[in-house]
Every structure is written in structure tokens, then in C-alpha cells.
Design a protein around this motif. Structure first.
Motif, PDB file in Angstrom:
ATOM      1  N   ILE A 192       0.818  -1.222   0.000  1.00 25.87           N
ATOM      2  CA  ILE A 192       0.000   0.000   0.000  1.00 25.87           C
ATOM      3  C   ILE A 192       0.848   1.266   0.000  1.00 25.87           C
ATOM      4  O   ILE A 192       0.318   2.379   0.039  1.00 25.87           O
ATOM      5  N   GLY A 193       2.173   1.118  -0.034  1.00 32.92           N
ATOM      6  CA  GLY A 193       3.045   2.284  -0.110  1.00 32.92           C
ATOM      7  C   GLY A 193       3.263   2.990   1.202  1.00 32.92           C
ATOM      8  O   GLY A 193       3.708   4.129   1.224  1.00 32.92           O
ATOM      9  N   LEU A 194       2.964   2.325   2.311  1.00 34.45           N
ATOM     10  CA  LEU A 194       3.164   2.948   3.617  1.00 34.45           C
ATOM     11  C   LEU A 194       4.623   2.870   4.055  1.00 34.45           C
ATOM     12  O   LEU A 194       5.186   3.853   4.552  1.00 34.45           O
ATOM     13  N   LEU A 195       5.237   1.718   3.877  1.00 34.97           N
ATOM     14  CA  LEU A 195       6.641   1.549   4.240  1.00 34.97           C
ATOM     15  C   LEU A 195       7.274   0.547   3.270  1.00 34.97           C
ATOM     16  O   LEU A 195       7.102  -0.661   3.424  1.00 34.97           O
ATOM     17  N   LYS A 203      -0.791   4.177  15.072  1.00 34.09           N
ATOM     18  CA  LYS A 203      -1.883   3.213  15.069  1.00 34.09           C
ATOM     19  C   LYS A 203      -2.513   3.117  16.455  1.00 34.09           C
ATOM     20  O   LYS A 203      -3.739   3.047  16.589  1.00 34.09           O
ATOM     21  N   ARG A 204      -1.686   3.117  17.497  1.00 30.57           N
ATOM     22  CA  ARG A 204      -2.221   3.051  18.866  1.00 30.57           C
ATOM     23  C   ARG A 204      -3.046   4.293  19.190  1.00 30.57           C
ATOM     24  O   ARG A 204      -3.984   4.231  19.987  1.00 30.57           O
ATOM     25  N   TYR A 205      -2.691   5.412  18.566  1.00 30.88           N
ATOM     26  CA  TYR A 205      -3.447   6.644  18.787  1.00 30.88           C
ATOM     27  C   TYR A 205      -4.792   6.628  18.065  1.00 30.88           C
ATOM     28  O   TYR A 205      -5.610   7.528  18.253  1.00 30.88           O
ATOM     29  N   GLY A 206      -4.996   5.617  17.202  1.00 25.67           N
ATOM     30  CA  GLY A 206      -6.285   5.500  16.528  1.00 25.67           C
ATOM     31  C   GLY A 206      -6.313   6.003  15.101  1.00 25.67           C
ATOM     32  O   GLY A 206      -7.387   6.046  14.485  1.00 25.67           O
ATOM     33  N   PHE A 207      -5.179   6.387  14.537  1.00 24.85           N
ATOM     34  CA  PHE A 207      -5.145   6.820  13.143  1.00 24.85           C
ATOM     35  C   PHE A 207      -5.260   5.605  12.226  1.00 24.85           C
ATOM     36  O   PHE A 207      -4.718   4.530  12.515  1.00 24.85           O
ATOM     37  N   SER A 208      -5.944   5.780  11.107  1.00 22.35           N
ATOM     38  CA  SER A 208      -6.018   4.721  10.107  1.00 22.35           C
ATOM     39  C   SER A 208      -4.704   4.679   9.323  1.00 22.35           C
ATOM     40  O   SER A 208      -3.920   5.636   9.336  1.00 22.35           O
ATOM     41  N   LEU A 209      -4.468   3.575   8.619  1.00 17.96           N
ATOM     42  CA  LEU A 209      -3.250   3.465   7.804  1.00 17.96           C
ATOM     43  C   LEU A 209      -3.223   4.531   6.722  1.00 17.96           C
ATOM     44  O   LEU A 209      -2.160   5.065   6.389  1.00 17.96           O
ATOM     45  N   GLU A 246      -4.549   7.523   6.932  1.00 19.19           N
ATOM     46  CA  GLU A 246      -4.196   8.783   7.595  1.00 19.19           C
ATOM     47  C   GLU A 246      -2.700   8.824   7.908  1.00 19.19           C
ATOM     48  O   GLU A 246      -2.049   9.861   7.736  1.00 19.19           O
ATOM     49  N   ILE A 247      -2.151   7.700   8.359  1.00 15.43           N
ATOM     50  CA  ILE A 247      -0.729   7.639   8.701  1.00 15.43           C
ATOM     51  C   ILE A 247       0.130   7.869   7.461  1.00 15.43           C
ATOM     52  O   ILE A 247       1.121   8.601   7.504  1.00 15.43           O
ATOM     53  N   ARG A 248      -0.273   7.272   6.356  1.00 19.62           N
ATOM     54  CA  ARG A 248       0.478   7.455   5.121  1.00 19.62           C
ATOM     55  C   ARG A 248       0.516   8.931   4.718  1.00 19.62           C
ATOM     56  O   ARG A 248       1.555   9.452   4.315  1.00 19.62           O
ATOM     57  N   GLY A 249      -0.607   9.600   4.858  1.00 20.28           N
ATOM     58  CA  GLY A 249      -0.651  11.022   4.546  1.00 20.28           C
ATOM     59  C   GLY A 249       0.202  11.846   5.496  1.00 20.28           C
ATOM     60  O   GLY A 249       0.870  12.799   5.080  1.00 20.28           O
ATOM     61  N   MET A 250       0.203  11.477   6.771  1.00 18.28           N
ATOM     62  CA  MET A 250       0.999  12.210   7.761  1.00 18.28           C
ATOM     63  C   MET A 250       2.493  12.044   7.505  1.00 18.28           C
ATOM     64  O   MET A 250       3.260  13.007   7.591  1.00 18.28           O
ATOM     65  N   LEU A 251       2.912  10.828   7.154  1.00 22.70           N
ATOM     66  CA  LEU A 251       4.331  10.589   6.894  1.00 22.70           C
ATOM     67  C   LEU A 251       4.783  11.293   5.617  1.00 22.70           C
ATOM     68  O   LEU A 251       5.924  11.756   5.526  1.00 22.70           O
ATOM     69  N   ALA A 252       3.865  11.394   4.655  1.00 24.98           N
ATOM     70  CA  ALA A 252       4.205  12.061   3.396  1.00 24.98           C
ATOM     71  C   ALA A 252       4.265  13.573   3.567  1.00 24.98           C
ATOM     72  O   ALA A 252       4.967  14.257   2.827  1.00 24.98           O
ATOM     73  N   CYS A 253       3.540  14.083   4.556  1.00 22.62           N
ATOM     74  CA  CYS A 253       3.467  15.535   4.762  1.00 22.62           C
ATOM     75  C   CYS A 253       4.796  16.114   5.237  1.00 22.62           C
ATOM     76  O   CYS A 253       5.382  16.964   4.581  1.00 22.62           O
ATOM     77  N   GLY A 254       5.249  15.675   6.380  1.00 24.54           N
ATOM     78  CA  GLY A 254       6.532  16.138   6.903  1.00 24.54           C
ATOM     79  C   GLY A 254       6.503  17.511   7.539  1.00 24.54           C
ATOM     80  O   GLY A 254       7.501  17.944   8.128  1.00 24.54           O
TER      81      GLY A 254
END
Length: 267
Positions: A24-27, A56-62, A64-72
């Protein structure tokens, strides 16, 4: 570099999960051996994996996490974390309220032996409801939007030089209820008839008082509709409710009071 097995063991994440994150391009692995297809990961990716697990423990979806990591962007990331904290606090409050309701339900069930005993505690009255002068805001809205539209109503108070009389409520016009989008009119009672948007007409109503959170208002509505049908009446207009005691009085949800009216007529 770390083999996928070493990376899996160190970060305590399954190889299957790492394959999925790659898909899925997350890692994605830093290197894939062209001959063997073995995946390899770097030290910085270990830190990234640990951050993914925490998010993930904070409740973010994968997604959402992918978008957050891409943002920076640090400011945007901080804002998202802050928003998630508020969301989790709200969920905590709702869970605590549900636990209180469950505890009360258990006590009532144990005392009466009737699992629906709480539903029979409403006192229904037939009253001649008085007319009420109100400023109003009616549109299709979700229940979660009440605060936004009430804020606009109260902004009108000084602008139009009207005097609130303490009555705040809502009128429900749809035959069906949809929490996400219903035809609802929010009202604020005022003293000046000539400045009112409209007057809620006086008339015969079935009335009850609900004590507790808004999430359980349906129990009061069901009690009213059942009583109306069993006592030779029928509904003759849109039901409405007034919030007598709320969180703005410094009260916990179990102490909130909502007065509910159903306009009725004899069959």
C-alpha cells in the motif's frame, strides 16, 4: 541494513504486515534483491516503523498515517496529533457515560427483574403548551452541527436587541430521524413578540421530562409515542424539545433535563 526477518523481530511486527505496508506504499523496503526478492530495511526505517505503530495506537487509520508521513510539516503533524487527542478525550467521556448508564441499568434490572424497566419510568402528561416567541434557524443539519447554528442564533441577540427568556430547544420536522441530516429547527425563546421569527403555537401536547444524556432521548420519544397510541390520541404536529438543565449549568450528563412535547389531538 536489516533483513525483513531482523526488521520484523526488532520492531515486533509480522512479515505479513511488512509485505502489506509495502503493497500500500506505507513503508517500502530500502532495497529488494533482484535475484532473490529479499527485502531489506534501513535504520531510519526502523524509527519510521516505530512511529507508524505509535500512530496506530493513537487510533489513526493506515491511510491517515500514510498522509501524515508524506506531509513532513511539523506544524500540520502537531495539529493532527492535537485533534486526535481531543477525539480520544471525547470518546473517553462517551465511554464513561455509557458505563454509568449500564451500571444504572444493571441496578434497575436487579431490583425489578425487568430489563426494560427504565423505559417505564417516564411520567406522561397531557398539557396545554403555551405559545412561545422564538428566533429560529431551520435547515437540514446533523445533530453534531447544533452548536454551530446555536452560535449564529445567539449572535443575533445583541444585533437585533432581543431578550432571551432562557428557553432553548429544537423542533423535528422529518417523519424519519437521521442523525447525519434531518430537517431541524433550532429555537431560542425571546420576550419580544414583534421581533420573533415565529411563534410556536399553543396547543394540546403530550409532555414528558427526560433526565440524562441526549444519546438516550430516544427512550423518552418512544415512551411518548407508545402512550399517545394507547390513550386514544394521535400526533398532530412536529415534536419539539427544550433543554432545561445542561452541561452549561455545570452538570454531568446524567443530571441533564430535557422537556419533550408532542402536539396531539383525539382520534
Amino acid at each position: 541494513m536489516f533483513s525483513i526477518g531482523e526488521f520484523s523481530k526488532t520492531c515486533q511486527v509480522s512479515v505479513k504486515t511488512l509485505h502489506y505496508y509495502d503493497k500500500i506504499g506505507l513503508l517500502k523496503p530500502v532495497k529488494v534483491d533482484a535475484l532473490t526478492g529479499y527485502r531489506y530495511y534501513s535504520q531510519p526505517q526502523m524509527e519510521e516503523m516505530l512511529l507508524i505503530q505509535r500512530l496506530k495506537r493513537y487510533g489513526f487509520s493506515l491511510e491517515e498515517i500514510r498522509g501524515m508521513l508524506a506531509c513532513g510539516e511539523k506544524r500540520e503533524l502537531f495539529s493532527k496529533l492535537l485533534q486526535q487527542k481531543e477525539k480520544l478525550l471525547q470518546q473517553k467521556q462517551e465511554t464513561e457515560q455509557v458505563l454509568r448508564e449500564l451500571s444504572a441499568h444493571l441496578l434497575d434490572f436487579e431490583r425489578t427483574g425487568d430489563i426494560m424497566g427504565y423505559q417505564k419510568g417516564y411520567e406522561i402528561q397531557v398539557v396545554e403548551a403555551p405559545e412561545r416567541n422564538v428566533i429560529a434557524s431551520r435547515q437540514n443539519m446533523s445533530v453534531d452541527e447544533f452548536g454551530k447554528y446555536y452560535e449564529k442564533l445567539y449572535q443575533r441577540v445583541p444585533e437585533e436587541k432581543v431578550t432571551p427568556n432562557g428557553m432553548v430547544g429544537a423542533v423535528y420536522y422529518d417523519k424519519e430521524f437521521n442523525r447525519e441530516c434531518s430537517d431541524i429547527e433550532l429555537v431560542v425563546g425571546i420576550r419580544e413578540r414583534e421581533k420573533a421569527d415565529r411563534t410556536i403555537e399553543k396547543g394540546l401536547c403530550a409532555r414528558t421530562l427526560h433526565r440524562g444524556a441526549y444519546s438516550t432521548l430516544s427512550e423518552a420519544y418512544a415512551a411518548l409515542v407508545t402512550w399517545i397510541g394507547e390513550n386514544g390520541y394521535r400526533c398532530s404536529g412536529a415534536p419539539y424539545e427544550f433543554y432545561l438543565r445542561t452541561q452549561f449549568d455545570g452538570l454531568s450528563p446524567e443530571d441533564w433535563e430535557t422537556e419533550i412535547f408532542f402536539p396531539i389531538e383525539k382520534k
